[in-house]
Write a protein that holds these residues in place. Structure first.
Motif, PDB file in Angstrom:
ATOM      1  N   HIS A  81       1.107  -1.033   0.086  1.00  0.00           N
ATOM      2  CA  HIS A  81       0.024   0.116  -0.080  1.00  0.00           C
ATOM      3  C   HIS A  81       0.691   1.106   0.116  1.00  0.00           C
ATOM      4  N   LEU A  82       1.971   1.468   0.762  1.00  0.00           N
ATOM      5  CA  LEU A  82       2.979   2.423   0.895  1.00  0.00           C
ATOM      6  C   LEU A  82       3.538   2.831  -0.545  1.00  0.00           C
ATOM      7  N   VAL A  83       4.218   1.613  -1.012  1.00  0.00           N
ATOM      8  CA  VAL A  83       4.948   1.804  -2.191  1.00  0.00           C
ATOM      9  C   VAL A  83       3.976   2.183  -3.406  1.00  0.00           C
ATOM     10  N   GLY A  85       1.160   3.422  -3.407  1.00  0.00           N
ATOM     11  CA  GLY A  85       0.449   4.438  -3.282  1.00  0.00           C
ATOM     12  C   GLY A  85       1.346   5.817  -3.624  1.00  0.00           C
ATOM     13  N   HIS A  86       2.620   5.658  -3.253  1.00  0.00           N
ATOM     14  CA  HIS A  86       3.628   6.729  -3.904  1.00  0.00           C
ATOM     15  C   HIS A  86       3.955   6.637  -5.265  1.00  0.00           C
ATOM     16  N   GLN A  87       3.763   5.442  -5.655  1.00  0.00           N
ATOM     17  CA  GLN A  87       3.994   5.490  -7.220  1.00  0.00           C
ATOM     18  C   GLN A  87       2.698   5.833  -8.054  1.00  0.00           C
ATOM     19  N   ARG A  88       1.775   5.614  -7.347  1.00  0.00           N
ATOM     20  CA  ARG A  88       0.404   6.284  -8.057  1.00  0.00           C
ATOM     21  C   ARG A  88       0.195   7.799  -7.875  1.00  0.00           C
ATOM     22  N   ALA A  89       0.809   8.365  -6.792  1.00  0.00           N
ATOM     23  CA  ALA A  89       0.629   9.610  -6.625  1.00  0.00           C
ATOM     24  C   ALA A  89       1.566  10.444  -7.493  1.00  0.00           C
ATOM     25  N   ALA A  90       2.662   9.646  -7.890  1.00  0.00           N
ATOM     26  CA  ALA A  90       3.698  10.247  -8.813  1.00  0.00           C
ATOM     27  C   ALA A  90       3.195  10.238 -10.191  1.00  0.00           C
TER      28      ALA A  90
END
Length: 173
Positions: A81-83, A85-90
Motif C-alpha cells: 500500500h505504501l509503495v 500509493g507513492h508510485q500512483r501519486a507520482a
C-alpha cells in the motif's frame, strides 16, 4: 514409517489431540495418582517412551508460527500500500481521452446474405454458360462448359457435314 499401500493422514488431525492433551494436563484430569510408580503401569513391559512431548510448548510454538505468518502478511500488505500509493501519486493525471469509454464500431455484417449468394451463383452460372475472351489480345477464349464437355467427348463441332464456309474478308478500316 507406514506401509506404502496405506494412505497418509494429514498432520492437521493431530491439532485437536494436542489441544485436548493440553487441556487435560492443565485441569489435572489426566494426572497419575500420587502413589503410582513406573513399574506398576500396565504398559511398562512394552518399553514405551517414558517422557511425553511438552504439549504446552508445542501449542505456544504453533501459535507463534501462526502469529508470525499473520504479521508477515500484514507487513507485505502495508508495504504494498505504501509503495504503490507513492508510485500512483507520482503519476500524472489521466487525460480526457484516456478516461473516455471506448465504444467499438458495429460489425460490418451483410444485410441480406441470401441476395449476395444468389448474385454470386448467377455470376458463376453466366461464366460457365457464356462465351468470352480471356485476354486483351483475344488469343484465348472461354466457351460454355457443356460445349467444352461435348468437344472433349469427341463430338464434332458441326453435327451435320455441310459445305465448307467461305472465308470472310476483314472489314476495311
Amino acid at each position: 514409517m507406514s506401509p506404502p499401500n496405506v494412505p497418509r493422514s494429514s498432520g492437521l488431525r493431530l491439532v485437536p489431540a494436542i489441544l485436548a492433551g493440553l487441556i487435560l494436563r492443565r485441569t489435572g484430569v489426566g494426572s497419575r495418582p500420587a502413589g503410582a510408580s513406573e513399574a506398576a503401569r500396565p504398559d511398562a513391559e512394552w518399553d514405551y517412551e517414558r517422557s511425553d512431548v511438552a504439549a504446552g510448548r508445542t501449542a505456544w510454538v504453533m501459535l507463534g508460527l501462526a502469529g508470525t505468518v499473520l504479521v508477515t502478511i500484514a507487513a507485505v500488505l502495508a508495504l504494498d500500500h505504501l509503495v504503490l500509493g507513492h508510485q500512483r501519486a507520482a503519476l500524472p493525471p489521466l487525460t480526457a481521452q484516456q478516461t473516455r469509454a471506448v465504444r467499438p464500431p458495429p460489425p460490418n455484417l451483410q444485410p441480406d446474405p441470401y441476395v449476395d449468394i444468389d448474385a454470386k451463383e448467377a455470376d458463376e452460372a453466366a461464366r460457365l454458360s457464356g462465351y468470352a475472351y480471356l485476354d486483351a489480345d483475344r488469343t484465348r477464349a472461354r466457351i460454355p462448359i457443356d460445349r467444352a464437355m461435348a468437344l472433349t467427348a469427341g463430338q464434332p463441332f458441326d453435327p451435320e457435314p455441310g459445305p465448307a464456309p467461305e472465308p470472310r474478308q476483314a472489314p476495311a478500316r
